[in-house]
Design a protein around this motif. Structure first.
Motif, mmCIF file in Angstrom:
data_model
loop_
_atom_site.group_PDB
_atom_site.id
_atom_site.type_symbol
_atom_site.label_atom_id
_atom_site.label_comp_id
_atom_site.label_asym_id
_atom_site.label_seq_id
_atom_site.Cartn_x
_atom_site.Cartn_y
_atom_site.Cartn_z
ATOM 1 N N CYS A 45 0.838 -1.205 0.000
ATOM 2 C CA CYS A 45 0.000 0.000 0.000
ATOM 3 C C CYS A 45 0.869 1.250 0.000
ATOM 4 O O CYS A 45 1.892 1.303 0.692
ATOM 5 N N GLU A 46 0.461 2.247 -0.757
ATOM 6 C CA GLU A 46 1.218 3.496 -0.830
ATOM 7 C C GLU A 46 0.929 4.397 0.362
ATOM 8 O O GLU A 46 1.848 4.987 0.947
ATOM 9 N N GLU A 47 -0.339 4.510 0.753
ATOM 10 C CA GLU A 47 -0.731 5.417 1.838
ATOM 11 C C GLU A 47 -1.767 4.741 2.741
ATOM 12 O O GLU A 47 -2.979 4.856 2.530
ATOM 13 N N PRO A 48 -1.319 3.982 3.757
ATOM 14 C CA PRO A 48 -2.240 3.264 4.646
ATOM 15 C C PRO A 48 -3.090 4.217 5.485
ATOM 16 O O PRO A 48 -2.734 5.384 5.701
ATOM 17 N N LEU A 49 -4.209 3.670 5.968
ATOM 18 C CA LEU A 49 -5.096 4.383 6.873
ATOM 19 C C LEU A 49 -5.354 3.485 8.074
ATOM 20 O O LEU A 49 -5.677 2.301 7.915
ATOM 21 N N VAL A 50 -5.180 4.021 9.287
ATOM 22 C CA VAL A 50 -5.380 3.257 10.519
ATOM 23 C C VAL A 50 -6.506 3.904 11.316
ATOM 24 O O VAL A 50 -6.519 5.131 11.493
ATOM 25 N N VAL A 51 -7.459 3.078 11.785
ATOM 26 C CA VAL A 51 -8.591 3.579 12.565
ATOM 27 C C VAL A 51 -8.704 2.744 13.829
ATOM 28 O O VAL A 51 -8.692 1.512 13.771
ATOM 29 N N SER A 52 -8.793 3.404 14.994
ATOM 30 C CA SER A 52 -8.889 2.679 16.254
ATOM 31 C C SER A 52 -9.540 3.561 17.304
ATOM 32 O O SER A 52 -9.531 4.791 17.199
ATOM 33 N N GLY A 53 -10.069 2.913 18.331
ATOM 34 C CA GLY A 53 -10.689 3.649 19.432
ATOM 35 C C GLY A 53 -11.955 2.959 19.884
ATOM 36 O O GLY A 53 -12.446 2.023 19.246
ATOM 37 N N ARG A 54 -12.471 3.402 21.012
ATOM 38 C CA ARG A 54 -13.715 2.839 21.505
ATOM 39 C C ARG A 54 -14.851 3.213 20.570
ATOM 40 O O ARG A 54 -14.812 4.227 19.885
ATOM 41 N N LYS A 55 -15.872 2.347 20.541
ATOM 42 C CA LYS A 55 -16.976 2.551 19.615
ATOM 43 C C LYS A 55 -17.597 3.933 19.803
ATOM 44 O O LYS A 55 -17.923 4.338 20.920
ATOM 45 N N GLY A 56 -17.708 4.649 18.710
ATOM 46 C CA GLY A 56 -18.258 5.998 18.730
ATOM 47 C C GLY A 56 -17.216 7.063 18.991
ATOM 48 O O GLY A 56 -17.508 8.253 18.866
ATOM 49 N N GLU A 57 -15.968 6.639 19.350
ATOM 50 C CA GLU A 57 -14.892 7.595 19.636
ATOM 51 C C GLU A 57 -13.644 7.285 18.805
ATOM 52 O O GLU A 57 -12.537 7.615 19.180
ATOM 53 N N GLU A 58 -13.839 6.633 17.647
ATOM 54 C CA GLU A 58 -12.705 6.195 16.840
ATOM 55 C C GLU A 58 -11.890 7.362 16.300
ATOM 56 O O GLU A 58 -12.440 8.369 15.861
ATOM 57 N N GLN A 59 -10.573 7.189 16.378
ATOM 58 C CA GLN A 59 -9.639 8.131 15.788
ATOM 59 C C GLN A 59 -9.017 7.492 14.547
ATOM 60 O O GLN A 59 -8.938 6.272 14.436
ATOM 61 N N ALA A 60 -8.589 8.320 13.600
ATOM 62 C CA ALA A 60 -7.993 7.823 12.360
ATOM 63 C C ALA A 60 -6.665 8.519 12.120
ATOM 64 O O ALA A 60 -6.497 9.702 12.446
ATOM 65 N N MET A 61 -5.713 7.750 11.572
ATOM 66 C CA MET A 61 -4.428 8.311 11.170
ATOM 67 C C MET A 61 -4.183 7.944 9.712
ATOM 68 O O MET A 61 -4.203 6.763 9.344
#
Length: 605
Positions: free
Chosen positions: A140-156
């Motif tokens: 992948c050239e530009e990955p996306l990561v998403v994590s956090g408690r349900k309804g409070e997810e953060q993305a990088m």
């Protein structure tokens, strides 16, 4: 003199020179080094390891495909329904979403993800070099990561500015993670879990992996995971593969004690220099695990294959010398653990092997089992995956988190927190301090192998003795039944001979020439059969198995305990470990030192 010149030059530059920070071409660093691993599937290996470290129990791999244009590129607007009609049915992967239900990312986890080579400081975790996550850039050239408690997810989001790698972090839109319920056909349940997702659009679309080979890789990856028990693979939102590990039973391995205080015939429980020592009591255990694999055959049917395996594990106390600890901290940036876990995978067998509903002839016939094995491989893709779970003799692997290319020289896998090379494909024996640490850890692993063998053979022997009376009764019944069948067959043959004789007497007018011809043909048939029997060893080969097949020393079928003992002893047949023979030598040293005054158990006829 040299030292003086060195100091003079440095002093002169320090007074008059100008400072400049060393720069790194991040794209070149990632493309040339961090995203280039020697093993296939490295990105999944690292993500599975991260999931296990995050205490996840379930991981999902969601593969999105598109029809191929024939040159390996993805067509526009294609979907799974049109894939089979396009480019001879070939599909290419356009995106992979990997996710796990482990602990959500904490602020320190997000911070580490932005920093190359800052590994996990937790001494109980495998990751040390802080570069495993960058295997994402291999596909992948530009990955996306998403994590956090349900309804409070953060993305990088990762993105490039020239040769520099940048990130942006923010709140993720609602509902993009928790789609497990719709994928697995459940309502609620999984949908309430917290998911950490890695979304990886393909840089260059690549062929859809063969699900049998991918299943073999994933099954091997689950061999020693402590928390991760299930992996699901979806292709275009349809469940294609499900792998689940279940613990069935566990019991303690007793360490042999000295027979008296003045004798030294007990088990040695520490490595040569005392760097590693087994814990006490229940710290040594043996566990039986079932691995179940379900593979999609068609739109409405999944085929399932299961296998059971034996593990042994030990909690090991550490006492690392100061000089080795200092070197380890410099290399891994964290102190060695006060205690660690060593595990071995002893063997695995299909659930069919212990099925009492099968006849003894089916269980014991080596020739029949060979043909059965071939037939299973031809007819069942699921069994091809579970068959790969157990290592072949001499081909067990060393696992450092996940499987490396180093073999143990036995039919036994070993998992231990050895210090590896950066790509985690080999054990580091180059650095003198790390070499001593790794050698002694392998030595105590060999001791665990010896204790596990003694324990399991003792357990099998006790079960064999308990079943002696019942086994004798069953053998006697089988012998009587065989004699009855022989008598019936003999009687039928006598009746048949009488019928033939009466017909010959009634047909005395048959011409002599015709009778002579029949006699001649019968004699030739007898000679042909005799020659065919003599040729059997030439066809099958004159090995021990053929000799036993034609002239069995004991025609009684093997009981379950005997089959278990044979399977276990096969795992302990040694070969040279590769590519580094030092691994096998260290294991052998520990195996021999553990009980120096007694010989290991063997099977006799």
């Amino acid at each position: 003199m040299a030292s003086s010149a060195y100091e003079n030059v440095r002093a002169a530059i320090a007074d008059e020179g100008s400072d400049a920070r060393v720069e790194v071409n991040q794209r070149a660093l990632i493309d040339k080094i961090l995203a280039r691993y020697a093993s296939a599937g490295a990105v999944y290996r690292e993500l599975l390891q991260n999931s296990n470290d995050a205490e996840a129990t379930t991981a999902e791999i969601v593969i999105i495909t598109s029809a191929s244009d024939g040159d390996g590129t993805a067509g526009n607007g294609a979907n799974a329904a049109t894939t089979a009609a396009a480019s001879n049915g070939k599909r290419v992967v356009t995106q992979v979403t990997y996710r796990n239900n482990g602990l959500p990312f904490r602020p320190q986890d997000w911070a580490r993800l932005r920093k190359i080579a800052e590994g996990n400081p937790d001494e109980s975790k495998v990751g040390a070099f802080g570069v495993g996550a960058y295997t994402m850039f291999s596909i992948c050239e530009e990955p996306l990561v998403v994590s956090g408690r349900k309804g409070e997810e953060q993305a990088m989001s990762f993105f490039w500015k020239g040769d520099g790698l940048w990130t942006k972090t923010g709140k993720a839109p609602e509902g993009i993670l928790n789609t497990s319920a719709s994928l697995s056909g459940k309502q609620g349940g999984d949908d309430e879990q917290n998911w950490t997702s890695f979304i990886l659009p393909s840089r260059d679309p690549y062929p859809l992996p063969d699900l049998v080979e991918f299943g073999q890789f994933l099954t091997a990856s689950l061999t020693f995971t402590q928390c991760l028990k299930m992996v699901r693979v979806y292709v275009d939102r349809t469940l294609a593969l499900n792998i689940e590990k279940t613990i069935l039973e566990s019991h303690t391995i007793e360490t042999p004690k000295a027979s008296s205080w003045w004798k030294n015939d007990g088990a040695v429980t520490s490595s040569s220099s005392g760097m590693f020592t087994f814990g006490k009591g229940s710290d040594l255990t043996q566990t039986t695990v079932q691995m179940s694999v379900s593979l999609r055959k068609d739109e409405s049917d999944m085929e399932t294959s299961t296998v059971r395996a034996r593990y042994a594990s030990a909690t090991v106390k550490t006492c690392i010398p100061a000089n080795i600890e200092k070197r380890m901290v410099r290399v891994t940036k964290k102190k060695p653990p006060k205690e660690l876990m060593v595990q071995i995978f002893l063997d695995a067998a299909s659930d069919d092997d212990g099925d009492d509903s099968k006849s003894d002839d089916e269980k014991s016939s080596k020739l029949a089992s060979r043909f059965k094995h071939i037939q299973l491989k031809q007819s069942s893709d699921g069994s091809r995956i579970t068959d790969s779970f157990a290592p072949a003799p001499g081909c067990g692997r060393v696992f450092i988190g996940f499987r490396t290319s180093q073999t143990t020289g036995l039919g036994i896998h070993l998992a231990a927190p050895l210090l590896p090379t950066v790509e985690r494909e080999a054990i580091d024996f180059v650095d003198a301090a790390l070499r001593e640490y790794n050698s002694e850890l392998l030595e105590i692993s060999g001791m665990l192998m010896r204790l596990a063998l003694e324990h399991e053979m003792g357990r099998i022997g006790a079960l064999w003795e308990m079943g002696r009376e019942e086994r004798g009764r069953r053998w006697e019944e089988a012998r009587r039944e065989e004699e009855r069948k022989k008598k019936e067959q003999s009687k039928k043959e006598e009746n048949k001979d009488d019928e033939i004789s009466s017909k010959e007497e009634a047909s005395s007018d048959i011409k002599t020439s015709l009778f002579s011809f029949a006699t001649f043909m019968a004699r030739n048939v007898k000679n042909t059969v005799t020659e065919a029997i003599k040729a059997v060893p030439e066809i099958l080969g004159e090995d021990d198995e053929t000799t036993e097949l034609l002239n069995p020393a004991d025609d009684r079928p093997l009981c379950m305990e005997e089959r278990d003992a044979v399977l276990l002893m096969k795992a302990y047949c040694p070969r040279q470990s590769t590519p580094d023979s030092l691994v096998g030598a260290c294991l052998a040293r520990g195996f021999g030192r553990c009980l120096p005054l007694s010989s290991p158990p063997v099977l006799t006829a």
